[in-house]
Write a protein that holds these residues in place. Sequence first.
Motif, mmCIF file in Angstrom:
data_model
loop_
_atom_site.group_PDB
_atom_site.id
_atom_site.type_symbol
_atom_site.label_atom_id
_atom_site.label_comp_id
_atom_site.label_asym_id
_atom_site.label_seq_id
_atom_site.Cartn_x
_atom_site.Cartn_y
_atom_site.Cartn_z
ATOM 1 N N LYS A 107 0.839 -1.205 0.000
ATOM 2 C CA LYS A 107 0.000 0.000 0.000
ATOM 3 C C LYS A 107 0.878 1.261 0.000
ATOM 4 N N ALA A 108 1.918 1.240 0.826
ATOM 5 C CA ALA A 108 2.809 2.410 0.889
ATOM 6 C C ALA A 108 3.532 2.598 -0.446
ATOM 7 N N LEU A 109 4.019 1.506 -1.012
ATOM 8 C CA LEU A 109 4.724 1.602 -2.302
ATOM 9 C C LEU A 109 3.774 2.069 -3.393
ATOM 10 N N ASP A 110 2.542 1.567 -3.353
ATOM 11 C CA ASP A 110 1.535 1.962 -4.336
ATOM 12 C C ASP A 110 1.289 3.475 -4.276
ATOM 13 N N GLY A 111 1.081 3.993 -3.083
ATOM 14 C CA GLY A 111 0.716 5.405 -2.935
ATOM 15 C C GLY A 111 1.851 6.366 -3.180
ATOM 16 N N ASN A 112 3.035 6.039 -2.670
ATOM 17 C CA ASN A 112 4.108 7.034 -2.662
ATOM 18 C C ASN A 112 5.261 6.729 -3.606
ATOM 19 N N MET A 113 5.183 5.615 -4.326
ATOM 20 C CA MET A 113 6.211 5.324 -5.332
ATOM 21 C C MET A 113 5.577 4.968 -6.681
ATOM 22 N N LEU A 114 4.698 3.949 -6.698
ATOM 23 C CA LEU A 114 4.203 3.463 -7.988
ATOM 24 C C LEU A 114 3.172 4.405 -8.611
ATOM 25 N N THR A 115 2.343 5.070 -7.787
ATOM 26 C CA THR A 115 1.370 6.015 -8.352
ATOM 27 C C THR A 115 2.081 7.141 -9.105
ATOM 28 N N PRO A 116 3.055 7.825 -8.491
ATOM 29 C CA PRO A 116 3.758 8.846 -9.276
ATOM 30 C C PRO A 116 4.460 8.288 -10.506
ATOM 31 N N ILE A 117 5.029 7.089 -10.401
ATOM 32 C CA ILE A 117 5.721 6.511 -11.571
ATOM 33 C C ILE A 117 4.714 6.221 -12.691
ATOM 34 N N GLU A 118 3.535 5.717 -12.335
ATOM 35 C CA GLU A 118 2.507 5.458 -13.359
ATOM 36 C C GLU A 118 2.075 6.755 -14.044
ATOM 37 N N LEU A 119 1.924 7.817 -13.252
ATOM 38 C CA LEU A 119 1.499 9.100 -13.846
ATOM 39 C C LEU A 119 2.595 9.686 -14.720
ATOM 40 N N ILE A 120 3.834 9.513 -14.309
ATOM 41 C CA ILE A 120 4.955 9.980 -15.145
ATOM 42 C C ILE A 120 4.951 9.192 -16.466
ATOM 43 N N LYS A 121 4.783 7.875 -16.346
ATOM 44 C CA LYS A 121 4.771 7.012 -17.546
ATOM 45 C C LYS A 121 3.683 7.456 -18.528
ATOM 46 N N ALA A 122 2.528 7.843 -17.980
ATOM 47 C CA ALA A 122 1.388 8.209 -18.841
ATOM 48 C C ALA A 122 1.561 9.581 -19.494
ATOM 49 N N THR A 123 2.442 10.414 -18.971
ATOM 50 C CA THR A 123 2.498 11.805 -19.446
ATOM 51 C C THR A 123 3.830 12.220 -20.057
ATOM 52 N N VAL A 124 4.899 11.532 -19.729
ATOM 53 C CA VAL A 124 6.222 12.074 -20.071
ATOM 54 C C VAL A 124 6.490 12.072 -21.580
ATOM 55 N N ASP A 125 6.002 11.078 -22.300
ATOM 56 C CA ASP A 125 6.302 11.037 -23.735
ATOM 57 C C ASP A 125 5.584 12.152 -24.495
ATOM 58 N N GLY A 126 4.370 12.498 -24.053
ATOM 59 C CA GLY A 126 3.681 13.650 -24.651
ATOM 60 C C GLY A 126 4.438 14.939 -24.396
ATOM 61 N N MET A 127 4.951 15.078 -23.181
ATOM 62 C CA MET A 127 5.751 16.261 -22.843
ATOM 63 C C MET A 127 6.987 16.335 -23.743
ATOM 64 N N ILE A 128 7.644 15.193 -23.913
ATOM 65 C CA ILE A 128 8.851 15.151 -24.748
ATOM 66 C C ILE A 128 8.506 15.545 -26.190
ATOM 67 N N ALA A 129 7.407 15.024 -26.699
ATOM 68 C CA ALA A 129 7.000 15.329 -28.084
ATOM 69 C C ALA A 129 6.715 16.819 -28.253
ATOM 70 N N ARG A 130 6.160 17.458 -27.222
ATOM 71 C CA ARG A 130 5.817 18.892 -27.309
ATOM 72 C C ARG A 130 6.961 19.792 -26.856
ATOM 73 N N ARG A 131 8.031 19.174 -26.388
ATOM 74 C CA ARG A 131 9.236 19.894 -25.937
ATOM 75 C C ARG A 131 8.952 20.868 -24.789
ATOM 76 N N PHE A 132 8.036 20.483 -23.939
ATOM 77 C CA PHE A 132 7.872 21.193 -22.670
ATOM 78 C C PHE A 132 7.217 20.248 -21.674
ATOM 79 N N GLY A 133 7.800 20.143 -20.498
ATOM 80 C CA GLY A 133 7.186 19.367 -19.419
ATOM 81 C C GLY A 133 7.867 19.664 -18.107
ATOM 82 N N ARG A 134 7.052 19.718 -17.054
ATOM 83 C CA ARG A 134 7.598 19.925 -15.702
ATOM 84 C C ARG A 134 6.894 18.937 -14.776
ATOM 85 N N ILE A 135 7.678 18.099 -14.138
ATOM 86 C CA ILE A 135 7.122 17.137 -13.185
ATOM 87 C C ILE A 135 7.747 17.416 -11.822
#
Length: 259
Positions: A107-135
């Motif tokens: 539960k702790a890993l899910d909330g404070n490690m894997l949740t942010p990693i999943e959200l980064i995974k879902a968004t980072v490539d779009g940011m890279i394609a648009r050449r702007f992103g801040r996480i």
Amino acid sequence: MDLGLSGRWAVVCASSKGLGFGCAISLAQEGVNLVMNARSADVLEQAAAQIRGQTGVEVRAIAADITTIDGRAQVLAACPQVDILINNAGGPPPGDFRNWTRDDWVKALDGNMLTPIELIKATVDGMIARRFGRIVNITSSSVKAPIEVLGLSNGARSGLTGFVAGLARQTVKHNVTINNLLPGVFDTDRIRATAQAMATRQGQTLEETLAARARSIPAGRLGNPYEFGQACAYLCSAQASYVTGQNFLIDGGTYPGTT
Ligand code: NAP
């Protein structure tokens, strides 16, 4: 200083109160449209209405548990384009590691490690394609100076920190930065609830316990979530494109080391 963010869209997770709210309002003051999130719909809607009223940006409020697959999907679907991602969630409970089960750790890993990693995974490539992103990941001062009773937090947040350290060096050439903000003690509901429990145990008032806490901090006070949010807004700024993979401690001078 104009942070160059007007018209951008941000997902700010766990943001109806506390540090997340401080980040949300600070970004909105820079003209950033928001997808805000928390589990309790009424508190979230009030927070969203306050930010709309004070800043005039578009705010979409998604009541969902960000640590679930469905919650994350709802939050991402509400955002036309994620330019800025602020990762946040509630922290794991304190305790003695001898009493923690595998499920407690998951539960702790899910909330404070894997949740942010999943959200980064879902968004980072779009940011890279648009050449702007801040996480920006809201972690804790416990990443630098582990807190004995918060072993679940120490472990899960250190895992996220290690992961981010590698990825942040791969994305920066595309103008996508990833940094962590490490709060010391800020005056939020979470800290007040912990202080109230301690006050009851020690036969003190809440005010006495908070005052003692403040005296232990070189700044002589607890942090204000808004000043935390202002630091977050800077890390998200156009100007901060050369800052990545960093762990920024905001703790009123509590951590005594030089690195
Ligand atoms: P807070 O004042 O209690 O606010 C927490 C916010 O997160 C609320 O809006 C809450 O709304 C939301 N939230 C909690 N769990 C969620 C979930 N699963 N999904 C979606 N939203 C959720 O807490 P805070 O003090 O700002 O703390 C934020 C984070 O910073 C925590 O991880 C905490 O451990 C960490 N931290 C805080 C301090 C400090 O001094 N305050 C220091 C070190 C680390 P709902 O309850 O309605 O969902």
